[in-house]
Design an enzyme around this catalytic site. Structure first.
Site, mmCIF file in Angstrom:
data_model
loop_
_atom_site.group_PDB
_atom_site.id
_atom_site.type_symbol
_atom_site.label_atom_id
_atom_site.label_comp_id
_atom_site.label_asym_id
_atom_site.label_seq_id
_atom_site.Cartn_x
_atom_site.Cartn_y
_atom_site.Cartn_z
ATOM 1 N N ILE A 106 0.890 -1.209 0.018
ATOM 2 C CA ILE A 106 0.050 -0.185 0.161
ATOM 3 C C ILE A 106 0.869 1.220 -0.091
ATOM 4 O O ILE A 106 0.606 2.074 -0.827
ATOM 5 C CB ILE A 106 -1.029 -0.057 1.193
ATOM 6 C CG1 ILE A 106 -1.950 -1.353 1.072
ATOM 7 C CG2 ILE A 106 -1.652 1.470 1.206
ATOM 8 C CD1 ILE A 106 -3.025 -1.444 2.520
ATOM 9 N N TYR A 157 -1.768 -9.715 16.579
ATOM 10 C CA TYR A 157 -1.962 -8.561 15.616
ATOM 11 C C TYR A 157 -2.975 -7.660 15.723
ATOM 12 O O TYR A 157 -2.782 -6.257 15.846
ATOM 13 C CB TYR A 157 -2.095 -9.085 14.221
ATOM 14 C CG TYR A 157 -1.956 -8.270 13.145
ATOM 15 C CD1 TYR A 157 -0.898 -7.375 12.838
ATOM 16 C CD2 TYR A 157 -2.826 -8.386 12.113
ATOM 17 C CE1 TYR A 157 -0.676 -6.360 11.842
ATOM 18 C CE2 TYR A 157 -2.848 -7.418 10.833
ATOM 19 C CZ TYR A 157 -1.750 -6.557 10.927
ATOM 20 O OH TYR A 157 -1.890 -5.812 9.871
#
Ligand code: UDP
Length: 332
Positions: free
Chosen positions: A16, A153
């Site tokens: 990204i 996470y």
């Protein structure tokens, strides 16, 4: 965007991040990339490399002095650097957590110290396995037990968000975005590790496409140009300061349907194989069954809507994979 804008993108060599860098350069900004090239790749910046408004710094967000110097020199910092990809996280949970929490803390502390506008990239993993679908930013987070590494996470990224809001209370102009399964050219089987990259690689090598579980789990895949557009709006709109916004499309696709689409496009002779989760993830892995963003806030606060259809985005992505995957070694 004026020439005077100096933008720091941590993680700017990532999937990204590199698309964000391209867009910022095109808009006239001076861009500095900080990346440790763990999952970031030189090839991602091949188009931008050599641009006279781009500097690339090889270093870690854990290097607080380096981060401080670079943040101080920026007018806006986009913090995308992170240990990403659930499979990488479960393989090395400790290093991932330290990067994702300490690295963000370093960036936030510097942005606060130097009064720099900041964007924090978070993730739809934050919602965990909540069944309140679609996921609203103010909805519940439902996580499994702490010994299932997958959830570290989600927890680490949620901690980043808590830190961001603590600094926002102290006056930092910060916005948080939660990404939903971004995909597009430059997806990487071994780096970010998206399922689309994996299926494309398998189909191109003539291997079976490995669908985990019953394949009925769904995701809203979001084309990277939409992801980047939403990110830039969140980093620039005053209304986004102090808030978190989902960045994703609403078109829900099952993993089995995705496998069929990739096979049809790349290699109709490839098989689709249903495999247990344990063949890929460690034992005890828990998946998210449905992941769909509520986009009300993105519309209201950012005026943002994902615009690339899945058919169009997937076609562009698979075209790119066809041109770039041939003969490349991959992680199994
Ligand atoms: N998946 C799959 N086969 C693969 C890799 C992934 O069926 O070879 C599934 C995975 O179990 C999950 C979905 O695809 O249900 C999306 O996985 P990905 O790693 O792309 O992202 P996640 O949404 O889990 O963060």
């Amino acid at each position: 965007m004026s020439d005077a804008e100096r933008i720091l993108v941590t993680g700017g060599a990532g999937f990204i991040g590199s698309h964000l860098v391209d867009r910022l350069l095109a808009a006239g900004a001076r861009v500095t990339v900080l990346d440790n090239f763990s999952t970031g790749r030189d090839a991602n910046l091949a188009g931008a490399a050599g641009h006279d408004r781009l500097s690339i710094v090889r270093g870690s967000v854990l290097d607080a002095e380096l981060v401080d110097r670079l943040v101080a020199d920026s007018s806006t910092t986009y913090h995308l650097a992170a240990a990403v990809g659930v499979r990488h996280i479960v393989a090395d949970p400790l290093a991932s957590m330290l990067t994702n929490v300490r690295g963000t803390e370093n960036a936030l502390a510097s942005a606060h110290r130097h009064k720099v506008r900041m964007l924090i990239a978070s993730t739809s993993e934050v919602y965990g396995r909540s069944d309140q679908v679609p996921f609203r930013e103010d909805g519940e987070r439902v996580l499994g037990p702490t010994w299932v590494h997958r959830w570290s996470y989600s927890t680490g990224k949620a901690m980043d968000e808590h830190l961001a809001f603590a600094y926002a209370d102290m006056g930092l102009r910060v916005s948080v975005v939660r990404y939903f399964n971004s995909y597009g050219p430059r997806i990487d089987e071994s780096g970010y590790g998206s399922v689309i990259a994996r299926f494309a690689g398998q189909a191109l090598r003539g291997e079976p496409l490995t669908v985990h579980g019953d394949g009925a789990q769904t995701r809203c895949f979001t084309f990277v140009s939409d992801t980047v557009h939403g990110t830039m709006l969140a980093a620039t709109r005053d209304a986004a300061v102090g808030t978190v916004v989902n960045i994703g499309g609403q078109h829900e696709v099952s993993i089995l349907t995705l496998a069929e689409m990739v096979r049809t496009t790349l290699n109709p002779r490839a098989e689709i194989q249903m495999v247990p989760y344990e063949s890929y993830y460690p034992k005890g892995f828990e998946d998210t069954r449905r992941r769909v963003p509520d986009v009300t806030r993105a519309r209201a606060v950012l005026g943002f809507e994902a615009t690339v259809t899945f058919e169009d985005g997937l076609r562009q992505t698979l075209d790119w994979c066809r041109r770039n995957y041939a003969g490349k070694p991959v992680m199994h």
